[in-house]
Design an enzyme around this catalytic site. Structure first.
Site, short mmCIF file in Angstrom:
data_model
loop_
_atom_site.label_atom_id
_atom_site.label_comp_id
_atom_site.label_asym_id
_atom_site.label_seq_id
_atom_site.Cartn_x
_atom_site.Cartn_y
_atom_site.Cartn_z
N HIS A 192 4.32 -5.45 -5.16
CA HIS A 192 5.52 -5.72 -4.39
C HIS A 192 6.10 -4.46 -3.75
CE1 HIS A 192 8.96 -8.88 -4.24
NE2 HIS A 192 8.99 -8.12 -3.16
N TYR A 208 11.73 -13.18 -7.35
CA TYR A 208 12.59 -14.15 -6.66
C TYR A 208 13.22 -15.15 -7.64
CZ TYR A 208 10.12 -12.52 -2.44
OH TYR A 208 9.57 -11.77 -1.44
N LYS A 225 3.60 -11.75 -6.10
CA LYS A 225 3.70 -10.29 -6.10
C LYS A 225 3.99 -9.75 -7.50
CE LYS A 225 5.77 -10.74 -1.54
NZ LYS A 225 6.22 -12.13 -1.69
N ASP A 283 4.64 -18.06 0.41
CA ASP A 283 4.77 -16.70 -0.10
C ASP A 283 5.82 -16.66 -1.21
OD1 ASP A 283 4.26 -13.64 0.49
OD2 ASP A 283 6.43 -13.88 0.26
#
Length: 456
Positions: free
Chosen positions: A198, A136, A165, A131
């Protein structure tokens, strides 16, 4: 071979023949779920037995027979059992008919310089679900590792389920495809298995520092346009499936008013202190897989307070972990797997990555599950105030009042067996409580939903 008929309801007793399943009169199939209602089951015996069916066309007759032998054995003393089966690790079936591994590796807070090694350890240990997310800031390193593992024969591309996402600042319809292509470039992939929105809260394009001016908030009309652009990614083959994250019942209902593609997944916070049974039941009713982040309560989360209760310190969970010779973290993960959810715990520690995987081998019994369900405090740790203006309350962010008033029912609203109306449930299987305000005389299935309505 056993085969599933998606979006089909059949009734009958299962018998195994060489090429198919013969159905008689006490067995149902809905979508990817088998539902048993044994004729001779007493009140103290098992009433329901669900198998999230993820077996592919190579499944052998003997393996299927073994499944039903397990069912008969469990029927002796279980009151509610969830069993996921597959050729390897357990998978769930998306509404696209694709399989999603029920256990995966989360990569949030996994720093560059660490995340690549973590992904490699995970894949070599047996993980088949990674994931990711653009925000990130580590997708390029993950991409390098994926390509390394593909070259070295650790796994093939088609064996790994990769999620990413769409970030909040890319919600404008014209920004969705470029954002997806950037993620694909960083991950060095030709397609994503799953691409999620997201968050429903939008930010202005190009947002770097969060200020009131850049916080656009949630707007259902804007999100409808975002989703239409997401649907375009499926049409172009850039992604296999699309889904949502951090969506409430109310926001999902708004999305479905114009959506052509029903989200395949809703990824949300969920742990023993925040189990979200109503949201899960709603997602079940729409064919949306319920995916869990922070299954341990995210002990390393930002803004954690010393006074916050910690599931990892819970005495009940510790007792259950001692009973099964498992860690507290493994019990937290196993609990969600037993609920039929997708779970993505994160770690960059090689030993912890392997330890988390062992949670898939933990077998919780009925008493364990009941005790864990009783721990629910409706305690949300991720309140989502980062991305909205100060004038927006937590209650507004999460549609607390609207979701509480939402009645889990369908337009038909009736049990297929007794035809009674069930429009005002105090509680039902979807809340984890075997009770109903208006119970029917026969076990039944709420038409078109895959939810059960059972007089217990």
């Amino acid at each position: 071979m056993l085969r599933m008929l998606m979006n089909t309801v059949l009734k009958g007793t299962v018998k195994i023949s060489k090429d198919t399943v013969i159905l008689e009169d006490d067995f149902y199939v809905i979508g990817n779920t088998f539902i048993f209602t044994p004729k001779e089951a007493s009140d103290t015996m098992m009433k329901l037995f669900l198998i999230n069916y993820s077996v592919n066309d190579r499944q052998k007759e003997e393996e299927a027979v073994e499944v039903f032998k397990q069912y008969l054995k469990l029927c002796e003393d279980a009151s509610e059992v969830f069993l996921m089966i597959s050729d390897e690790m357990a998978n769930l079936l998306l509404n696209t008919s694709a399989k999603i591994p029920a256990f995966g590796l989360g990569t949030w807070q996994s720093k560059p310089g660490e995340v690549g090694a973590a992904v490699e350890v995970a894949l070599k240990a047996g993980y088949r679900h990674i994931d990711c997310a653009h925000i990130y800031g580590n997708e390029a390193e993950i991409g390098e590792t994926l390509q390394k593992c593909f070259r070295e024969g650790v796994v093939k591309r088609e064996e790994v389920f990769v999620t990413s996402k769409l970030w909040n600042a890319d919600h404008a319809s014209e920004d969705v495809e470029p954002a997806c292509k950037l993620t694909l470039k960083n991950l060095q992939l030709e397609y994503l298995d799953l691409y999620l929105v997201h968050s429903p809260s939008s930010l202005a394009i190009g947002t770097v520092q969060l200020t009131e001016d850049c916080m656009l908030g949630y707007d259902p009309a804007r999100m409808a346009k975002t989703w239409k652009a997401m649907e375009g990614l499926v049409e172009k083959g850039l992604v296999k499936a699309i889904g949502i994250s951090n969506f409430t019942i109310t926001k999902t209902e708004n999305l479905l008013k114009t959506a052509k593609i029903v989200p395949a997944v809703n990824q949300v916070e969920c742990h023993p202190y925040f189990q979200q049974p109503k949201l899960k039941a709603y997602c079940d009713s729409k064919g949306i897989i319920f995916e869990v982040y922070a299954p341990l309560g995210s002990p390393s989360r930002v803004r954690k307070q010393d006074s916050d209760p910690d599931p990892l310190d819970d005495p009940v969970i510790k007792e259950i972990s001692n009973k099964h010779s498992a860690t507290v973290g493994q019990i937290c993960i196993a609990f969600q797997l037993h609920r039929g959810l997708v779970v993505i715990p994160k770690s960059v520690n090689p030993d912890r990555i392997r330890e988390n995987l062992k949670a898939t081998e933990v077998k919780l019994d009925t008493e364990d599950l009941q005790r864990l369900k009783a721990l629910d405090k409706n305690l949300r740790f991720f309140v989502g105030t980062f991305f909205v203006k100060k004038s927006v309350t937590i209650e507004e962010i999460w549609d607390v009042a609207a979701d509480a008033n939402f009645v889990l029912t369908l337009s038909e609203g009736c049990c297929m067996e007794c035809k009674d109306e069930h429009r005002s449930h105090d509680s039902c299987l979807w809340t984890g409580v075997l009770n109903m305000k208006q119970a029917c005389n026969n076990p039944g299935i709420i038409k078109g939903s895959g939810l059960l309505c059972h007089n217990v």
